[in-house]
Design a protein around this motif. Structure first.
Motif, PDB file in Angstrom:
ATOM      1  N   LEU A   1       0.856  -1.094  -0.038  1.00 24.60           N
ATOM      2  CA  LEU A   1       0.017   0.015   0.067  1.00 24.60           C
ATOM      3  C   LEU A   1       0.764   1.134   0.012  1.00 24.60           C
ATOM      4  O   LEU A   1       0.379   2.247  -0.672  1.00 24.60           O
ATOM      5  CB  LEU A   1      -1.029  -0.077   1.216  1.00 24.60           C
ATOM      6  CG  LEU A   1      -1.951   1.032   1.370  1.00 24.60           C
ATOM      7  CD1 LEU A   1      -2.826   1.075   0.165  1.00 24.60           C
ATOM      8  CD2 LEU A   1      -2.534   1.216   2.640  1.00 24.60           C
ATOM      9  N   ALA A   2       2.031   1.129   0.845  1.00 29.91           N
ATOM     10  CA  ALA A   2       2.911   2.416   0.687  1.00 29.91           C
ATOM     11  C   ALA A   2       3.333   2.792  -0.686  1.00 29.91           C
ATOM     12  O   ALA A   2       3.490   4.107  -0.857  1.00 29.91           O
ATOM     13  CB  ALA A   2       3.931   1.979   1.688  1.00 29.91           C
ATOM     14  N   THR A   3       3.653   1.862  -1.387  1.00 30.45           N
ATOM     15  CA  THR A   3       4.095   2.037  -2.846  1.00 30.45           C
ATOM     16  C   THR A   3       3.014   3.010  -3.473  1.00 30.45           C
ATOM     17  O   THR A   3       3.451   3.885  -4.242  1.00 30.45           O
ATOM     18  CB  THR A   3       4.406   0.898  -3.432  1.00 30.45           C
ATOM     19  OG1 THR A   3       5.151  -0.208  -2.565  1.00 30.45           O
ATOM     20  CG2 THR A   3       5.240   0.916  -4.802  1.00 30.45           C
ATOM     21  N   ILE A   4       1.797   2.526  -3.444  1.00 29.07           N
ATOM     22  CA  ILE A   4       0.727   3.000  -4.045  1.00 29.07           C
ATOM     23  C   ILE A   4       0.729   4.675  -3.670  1.00 29.07           C
ATOM     24  O   ILE A   4       0.418   5.343  -4.394  1.00 29.07           O
ATOM     25  CB  ILE A   4      -0.597   2.315  -3.724  1.00 29.07           C
ATOM     26  CG1 ILE A   4      -0.705   0.867  -4.338  1.00 29.07           C
ATOM     27  CG2 ILE A   4      -1.749   3.139  -4.147  1.00 29.07           C
ATOM     28  CD1 ILE A   4      -0.948   1.241  -5.964  1.00 29.07           C
TER      29      ILE A   4
ATOM     30  N   ILE B 280       0.419   1.500 -13.215  1.00 26.68           N
ATOM     31  CA  ILE B 280       1.063   1.022 -11.760  1.00 26.68           C
ATOM     32  C   ILE B 280       0.191   0.557 -10.561  1.00 26.68           C
ATOM     33  O   ILE B 280       0.437  -0.402 -10.138  1.00 26.68           O
ATOM     34  CB  ILE B 280       1.726   2.531 -11.281  1.00 26.68           C
ATOM     35  CG1 ILE B 280       2.923   2.693 -12.008  1.00 26.68           C
ATOM     36  CG2 ILE B 280       2.400   2.206  -9.944  1.00 26.68           C
ATOM     37  CD1 ILE B 280       3.736   3.839 -11.733  1.00 26.68           C
ATOM     38  N   MET B 281      -1.125   1.131 -10.714  1.00 23.57           N
ATOM     39  CA  MET B 281      -1.944   0.764  -9.895  1.00 23.57           C
ATOM     40  C   MET B 281      -2.368  -0.824  -9.972  1.00 23.57           C
ATOM     41  O   MET B 281      -2.592  -1.381  -8.892  1.00 23.57           O
ATOM     42  CB  MET B 281      -3.513   1.461  -9.976  1.00 23.57           C
ATOM     43  CG  MET B 281      -3.265   2.909  -9.244  1.00 23.57           C
ATOM     44  SD  MET B 281      -3.769   2.580  -7.719  1.00 23.57           S
ATOM     45  CE  MET B 281      -5.051   3.778  -7.168  1.00 23.57           C
ATOM     46  N   ARG B 282      -2.535  -0.934 -11.297  1.00 22.36           N
ATOM     47  CA  ARG B 282      -2.987  -2.392 -11.634  1.00 22.36           C
ATOM     48  C   ARG B 282      -1.986  -3.378 -11.449  1.00 22.36           C
ATOM     49  O   ARG B 282      -2.316  -4.380 -10.879  1.00 22.36           O
ATOM     50  CB  ARG B 282      -3.515  -2.509 -13.060  1.00 22.36           C
ATOM     51  CG  ARG B 282      -4.776  -1.813 -13.228  1.00 22.36           C
ATOM     52  CD  ARG B 282      -5.207  -1.943 -14.742  1.00 22.36           C
ATOM     53  NE  ARG B 282      -6.694  -1.392 -14.958  1.00 22.36           N
ATOM     54  CZ  ARG B 282      -6.910  -0.830 -16.219  1.00 22.36           C
ATOM     55  NH1 ARG B 282      -6.380  -0.833 -17.248  1.00 22.36           N
ATOM     56  NH2 ARG B 282      -8.241  -0.227 -16.247  1.00 22.36           N
TER      57      ARG B 282
ATOM     58  N   MET C 280       8.583   3.820 -14.426  1.00 26.79           N
ATOM     59  CA  MET C 280       7.401   4.568 -14.633  1.00 26.79           C
ATOM     60  C   MET C 280       7.522   5.498 -13.675  1.00 26.79           C
ATOM     61  O   MET C 280       7.047   6.940 -13.799  1.00 26.79           O
ATOM     62  CB  MET C 280       6.202   3.673 -14.496  1.00 26.79           C
ATOM     63  CG  MET C 280       6.182   2.825 -15.916  1.00 26.79           C
ATOM     64  SD  MET C 280       4.231   2.038 -15.797  1.00 26.79           S
ATOM     65  CE  MET C 280       4.680   0.677 -14.828  1.00 26.79           C
ATOM     66  N   VAL C 281       7.706   5.146 -12.514  1.00 22.21           N
ATOM     67  CA  VAL C 281       7.918   6.315 -11.413  1.00 22.21           C
ATOM     68  C   VAL C 281       8.916   7.218 -11.594  1.00 22.21           C
ATOM     69  O   VAL C 281       8.583   8.521 -11.652  1.00 22.21           O
ATOM     70  CB  VAL C 281       8.292   5.790  -9.882  1.00 22.21           C
ATOM     71  CG1 VAL C 281       8.486   6.569  -8.923  1.00 22.21           C
ATOM     72  CG2 VAL C 281       7.111   4.784  -9.767  1.00 22.21           C
TER      73      VAL C 281
ATOM     74  N   ALA D 207       1.204   7.785  -5.763  1.00 18.41           N
ATOM     75  CA  ALA D 207       0.034   8.846  -5.647  1.00 18.41           C
ATOM     76  C   ALA D 207       0.506  10.052  -5.365  1.00 18.41           C
ATOM     77  O   ALA D 207       0.112  11.203  -6.074  1.00 18.41           O
ATOM     78  CB  ALA D 207      -1.194   8.317  -4.989  1.00 18.41           C
ATOM     79  N   GLY D 208       1.435  10.393  -4.178  1.00 13.09           N
ATOM     80  CA  GLY D 208       1.695  11.643  -4.145  1.00 13.09           C
ATOM     81  C   GLY D 208       2.525  12.360  -5.081  1.00 13.09           C
ATOM     82  O   GLY D 208       2.466  13.564  -5.455  1.00 13.09           O
ATOM     83  N   ILE D 209       3.502  11.538  -5.863  1.00 11.13           N
ATOM     84  CA  ILE D 209       4.359  11.882  -7.045  1.00 11.13           C
ATOM     85  C   ILE D 209       3.225  12.487  -8.041  1.00 11.13           C
ATOM     86  O   ILE D 209       3.262  13.584  -8.708  1.00 11.13           O
ATOM     87  CB  ILE D 209       5.250  10.988  -7.635  1.00 11.13           C
ATOM     88  CG1 ILE D 209       6.121  10.688  -6.417  1.00 11.13           C
ATOM     89  CG2 ILE D 209       5.854  11.595  -8.896  1.00 11.13           C
ATOM     90  CD1 ILE D 209       7.141   9.560  -6.662  1.00 11.13           C
TER      91      ILE D 209
END
Lengths: 356, 247
Positions: free
Chosen positions: A241-244, A315-317, A332-333, A248-250
């Motif tokens: 979850l932290a990765t997400i 990324i989400m998927r 991608m990040v 998301a923040g970025i």
């Protein structure tokens, strides 16, 4: 306004997730059974027993059936020719004709593949019966290669599992893009920007002040959405979850910077709204939410490389459904970080405290 | 430190072919109340925007509290207060929140700010409405709040663009009392107005016509040199010569 910001995403998630479906339900079909045999009746029954198909009407007049198709009363016509049973039991070719309304190509494709698998089933059964009856070596050898697909990551091919992570991205993007897109231009319209511009406030301070509140709202909405996805839709959370949240923040900074850029380039809220909408539609359609990026033409695929929404949906998927980690998403990040830095710098630069 | 708060030389601003401000040169002394008069469209607001660093001049030079308007606009902004012609505080914040917000921007520390908020609100007698949204306040009260925010950080110069426009006579009088108080504290006041009686309250006034400064001096000097009994008549004499239309 504030309640809208929180209620809207929830409604959006609920409505879109259920409505944006690719599953086939209740396809009405017409049957032209020229054979009137045991097998042809079995065929019709098989179609209906799947629950996906619904026998709307039977006729012997082909033109009549075509009229129904034209009128949209049925989306599929099944034509069983005379001597169907006889041909089948004697090991000859026994064709069945399907006429599908293909105005909506993807639905037509689904009807076709569902029908094909029903017919295959029937075929296999009949072959087996035949084999037992005749024990003819030629027929026994006529085995087909049977594909049994196994669907990884989304074993039940549940469209909700596929859609919800993407819809979450769209909803966060809308908040980011629209709220910050309206922002500076609104202050310009009501004149409050002038009072700010005569203060010694630094440009980056101003921009941070513009970004931060909507960033927090966006993150909060995402958390609500994720909770709903997890406990309401039972989406698997395989990844971290932290990765997400970090991504998301970025992502929010990228999309908000774009919004601020729009805001500094327009003179009225109407213009800003119009441009934001335009960009949002392009982002969504070229984002891989509804149609896979891989099946777009080459030039469109190239455009998606500049689409932050496409990256975040992917990324989400990957993270939620496949449990991807940093290794798989890092490129991608980095791309998102690059986009964000450029957009943020350009928009800070575009905002002028002193007009030329 | 020069004795002059504002100094301009041939300051010009063009918008395309249109020359809004045409070669104006004037000085404003420290602590003075300098009235900036002119008909609508004469170029007052444009001139003021150049001096407050909101607008770049086309040519000419100007310094405000010793800083150059071209290169040191951000230094100027630390030393000035500004009250716009159009009310430009946040309507959806309360009076108190607006002061807090601008106090923060000017870098006033929290412990200095809270007594200051009380002081400022009392001085313009807005203490009773401090928790009210600014939107709900009458125009005159909003203007008083805008004025007190313009002087919140003890600027060296305060620019007031038609501070009393649309305000009732009693409030206007109170306003000028405030302006005198501020001036007594040594703050230079640069004020534009349409009210000729207000012009008489100024130490010196300039009258702009068609982007030029056609007259500059104390109210008495101007009355004498134009042989009129009031500033209003001086103004009318000058404004008649204007070729630009009203507005």
């Amino acid at each position: 306004m504030l309640p809208i910001l929180f209620v809207m995403p929830v409604i959006q998630l609920l409505v879109l997730s259920f409505a944006a479906t690719y599953e086939l339900k209740e396809v009405d079909f017409a049957l032209l059974d020229m054979d009137q045999s045991r097998v042809s009746r079995e065929l019709a029954a098989k179609f209906q027993s799947t629950g996906y198909f619904n026998l709307q009407a039977e006729t012997f007049d082909r033109n009549k059936a075509m009229e129904w198709l034209d009128a949209g009363r049925v989306s599929l016509i099944i034509i069983v020719p005379p001597d169907f049973e006889e041909d089948l039991t004697n090991g000859r070719e026994a064709p069945v004709q399907l006429i599908i309304d293909a105005v909506d190509g993807s639905t037509a494709g689904l009807i076709q593949s569902y029908s094909a698998s029903i017919l295959n089933d029937l075929n296999a059964e009949k072959q087996l019966e035949l084999k037992i009856k005749s024990a003819d070596p030629a027929v026994v050898q006529a085995k087909t290669i049977n594909l049994i697909p196994q669907n990884w990551y989304n074993p039940d091919l549940d469209y909700i599992t596929f859609m919800v992570p993407g819809i979450l991205v769209v909803l966060v993007s809308m908040i980011g893009l629209f709220l910050s897109g309206m922002n500076i231009v609104r202050e310009q319209e009501i004149g409050t920007i002038e009072q700010l511009n005569v203060t010694p406030i630094r440009k980056y301070q101003f921009m941070v002040g513009k970004l931060l509140p909507f960033w927090i709202i966006g993150m909060f909405d995402l958390l609500v959405g994720l909770a709903l996805a997890r406990y309401g839709f039972h989406i698997p959370f395989l990844g971290n979850l932290a990765t997400i949240l970090v991504v998301a923040g970025i992502f929010l900074v990228v999309i908000q910077s774009l919004g601020l850029l729009i805001s500094t380039m327009t003179n009225t809220q109407q213009q800003a709204m119009f441009i934001a909408w335009f960009i949002m539609v392009v982002f969504i359609l070229l984002g891989g939410l509804f149609t896979p990026i891989e099946s777009m033409p080459g030039w469109a695929q190239n455009i998606t490389l500049a689409n932050p929404v496409a990256y975040f949906i992917k990324i989400m998927r990957m993270v939620l459904l496949k449990g991807a980690g940093w290794q798989e998403i890092q490129v991608m990040v980095y791309t998102l970080i690059g986009m964000g830095s450029v957009l943020l710098m350009v928009s800070i630069n575009r905002y002028k405290k002193t007009t030329g | 430190m020069s004795e002059l708060a504002i100094q301009t030389e041939n300051l010009t601003r063009k918008f395309g072919e249109f020359t809004a401000v045409d070669n104006i040169s004037f000085d404003v002394k420290q602590g003075e109340i300098f009235g900036f008069l002119g008909a609508n469209g004469a170029g007052k607001t444009t001139a003021m925007k150049m001096l407050t660093g909101l607008l770049n001049p086309t040519s000419g030079s100007a310094t405000v509290s010793g800083s150059d308007v071209y290169t040191q606009a951000e230094t100027i902004k630390k030393n000035i207060g500004y009250m716009s012609q159009k009310f430009s505080l946040y309507d959806d914040l309360t009076a108190e929140e607006n002061i807090q917000f601008y106090g923060g921007i000017y870098g006033i520390s929290d412990q200095d700010l809270s007594p200051k908020i009380d002081e400022v609100l009392e001085s313009v007698s807005l203490g009773s409405v401090r928790k009210q949204l600014v939107r709900s306040l009458p125009l005159g009260w909003k203007q008083k709040l805008a004025f007190s925010i313009a002087i919140l950080h003890q600027p060296k110069i305060v620019f007031l663009d038609e501070p009393t426009g649309g305000v009732d006579p009693v409030t206007r009088r109170q306003f000028w009392e405030k302006i005198y108080q501020v001036s007594d504290r040594g703050i230079t006041v640069f004020v534009t107005t349409h009210y000729m009686d207000e012009a008489e309250y100024c130490d010196r006034i300039s009258i702009m016509v068609d982007g030029r400064i056609d007259a500059l001096g104390t109210p008495d000097e101007l009355k004498e040199s134009f042989s009129s009994d009031s500033i209003e008549n001086v103004f009318i004499k000058l404004a008649r010569s204007a070729t630009r239309g009203d507005g």
